[in-house]
Design an enzyme around this catalytic site. Structure first.
Site, PDB file in Angstrom:
ATOM      1  N   SER A   6       4.221  98.721  66.639  1.00 20.64           N
ATOM      2  CA  SER A   6       4.758  99.909  67.408  1.00 20.64           C
ATOM      3  C   SER A   6       3.945 100.994  67.290  1.00 20.64           C
ATOM      4  O   SER A   6       2.973 101.036  67.303  1.00 20.64           O
ATOM      5  CB  SER A   6       5.784 100.650  65.669  1.00 20.64           C
ATOM      6  OG  SER A   6       5.693 101.904  66.042  1.00 20.64           O
ATOM      7  N   LYS A  15       1.928  98.876  60.166  1.00 24.34           N
ATOM      8  CA  LYS A  15       2.280  98.445  61.420  1.00 24.34           C
ATOM      9  C   LYS A  15       0.927  98.398  61.746  1.00 24.34           C
ATOM     10  O   LYS A  15       0.095  97.332  62.013  1.00 24.34           O
ATOM     11  CB  LYS A  15       2.800  99.201  62.470  1.00 24.34           C
ATOM     12  CG  LYS A  15       4.285  99.353  61.526  1.00 24.34           C
ATOM     13  CD  LYS A  15       4.788  97.781  62.328  1.00 24.34           C
ATOM     14  CE  LYS A  15       6.188  98.077  61.708  1.00 24.34           C
ATOM     15  NZ  LYS A  15       6.891  96.774  61.236  1.00 24.34           N
ATOM     16  N   TYR A  53       4.584 104.065  56.362  1.00 23.96           N
ATOM     17  CA  TYR A  53       4.881 103.333  57.474  1.00 23.96           C
ATOM     18  C   TYR A  53       3.689 103.056  58.688  1.00 23.96           C
ATOM     19  O   TYR A  53       4.106 101.391  58.321  1.00 23.96           O
ATOM     20  CB  TYR A  53       5.962 103.447  57.540  1.00 23.96           C
ATOM     21  CG  TYR A  53       6.623 103.137  58.789  1.00 23.96           C
ATOM     22  CD1 TYR A  53       7.950 102.362  58.796  1.00 23.96           C
ATOM     23  CD2 TYR A  53       7.011 103.500  60.741  1.00 23.96           C
ATOM     24  CE1 TYR A  53       8.419 101.129  60.158  1.00 23.96           C
ATOM     25  CE2 TYR A  53       7.194 102.699  61.603  1.00 23.96           C
ATOM     26  CZ  TYR A  53       7.563 101.787  61.619  1.00 23.96           C
ATOM     27  OH  TYR A  53       8.061 101.284  62.589  1.00 23.96           O
TER      28      TYR A  53
END
Ligand code: UFG
Length: 342
Positions: free
Chosen positions: A127, A156, A152
């Site tokens: 991302s 990544k 979150y």
């Protein structure tokens, strides 16, 4: 039979669109999904689009016993696309451990299996969140990464480091990480699309649900940012275009045309668009007015980000093709379909 690709999270939003694009060019697809944020009906709808039913196994990737049994059953997998992950930014702040465990242990289990079952190729779902609020725009792949804004986002960033380090010492494994910008829209058939759980966090599902009458009003989070109209800027990428980037990445791995064993690419349009521009484009494309009000900034939002896609365009030979207007129309057609609106 074509080469076999395992798609984890294949009934999810980006996963399901990618399964369809893989099938369209002759790949044989196997899905693993625990249906924690999707439904088995998606498999039927993939079949309606492509005419081919992908194999589907329902389990969570943290279950290494089931994963072992899976690779014994499917012994001819050529490559894996790993989508399966939790993805709600706000929830990740509330439940950091669940996010770190689910998103990182699943990846580690996949990597262990790749070594054990001699699977060489992996495409990983990353991302643009790894860039944080960059000092310079657009962001290139070499723009320095910043501390993640949420657990979150951190999963990544950490996952990319895990991949880089594992590839260094595992000569048989090759990885392409795709750093998605903001995926939106739905398949033109309106048979698959985004199905948010409860109240949507993301802009476009909130717009389409407001247009459909499920929500009273869209809140636009802030109009006092340092941008031309004061609202935040993002790079909104059509989900089918994004799905096609995965097919290109898989072909690159299978054809051995990758120059490094670990590569990463920005996958966006290269154009920054503001929240108010998205709203106006939606209204023009669909002819539907969306009730909205400007409210305070949402905490954790970055002001602006958009991709420099030169490397994806030249090295991968991939480019986003669908206009914002067509993409928003596809999102609306999907919303109308699931809400049974004429
Ligand atoms: N927005 C609104 N109202 C809403 C929802 C969103 O004004 O109801 C605004 C946000 O403030 C932001 C823009 O619309 O300016 C886009 O917001 P999204 O929530 O759709 O997307 P984000 O850019 O915040 O988040 C996305 C992905 C995350 C990822 C993050 C950072 O959804 O997975 O980018 O890369 F972590």
């Amino acid at each position: 039979m074509g080469r076999q690709i395992l798609v984890t999270g294949g009934t999810g939003y980006i996963g399901s669109h990618t399964v369809v694009e893989l099938q369209a060019v002759g790949f044989d697809v196997v899905i693993i999904d625990d249906l924690s944020n999707s439904s088995a009906e998606v498999v039927d709808n993939i079949e309606k689009i492509s005419g081919i039913r992908p194999a589907f196994e329902e389990f969570n990737l943290l279950d290494s016993v089931k994963l072992e049994a899976f690779f014994v059953k499917y012994s001819k997998i050529d490559a894996i696309i790993h989508f399966a992950a939790f993805k709600a930014v706000g929830e990740s702040v509330e439940k950091p451990l669940a996010y770190y465990r689910n998103n990182l242990v699943s990846l580690m289990n996949i990597l262990d299996s790749m070594s054990k079952y001699k699977i060489q190729n992996l495409v990983f779902s990353s991302s643009c969140t790894v860039y944080g609020q960059p000092d310079q725009l657009p962001v290139t792949e070499n723009t320095p990464k910043k501390d993640a804004e949420s657990p979150y986002g951190n999963t990544k960033a950490i996952a990319e480091e895990v991949l880089r380090d594992v590839v260094k010492v595992t000569p048989d494994i090759k990885v392409i990480a795709l750093r998605y910008f903001n995926p939106i829209g739905a398949h033109p058939s309106a048979l698959i699309g985004e199905l948010p759980n409860g109240v949507p966090n993301n802009l476009v599902p909130f717009i389409t649900q407001t247009a459909a009458g499920l929500r009273k009003q869209l809140s636009v989070f802030g109009d006092d940012y340092n941008t031309p109209d004061g609202s935040c800027i993002r790079d909104y990428i059509n989900v089918v275009d994004l799905a096609k980037a995965h097919v290109v990445a898989i072909n690159r791995l299978l054809e051995n045309s990758n120059t490094e064993r670990y590569e990463f690419f920005n996958v966006g349009t290269g154009t920054g668009v503001s929240v108010l521009e998205v709203l106006n484009t939606f209204e023009k494309a669909t002819g539907v007015k969306v009730n909205y009000q400007i409210v305070a900034r949402r905490s954790g939002d970055i002001e602006k980000i958009y991709a420099d896609t030169t490397i994806a365009n030249t090295v991968l030979g991939w480019k986003a093709e669908t206009s914002l207007s067509d993409t928003l129309l596809s999102a609306w057609n999907w919303e109308k379909k699931i809400r049974k609106i004429k």
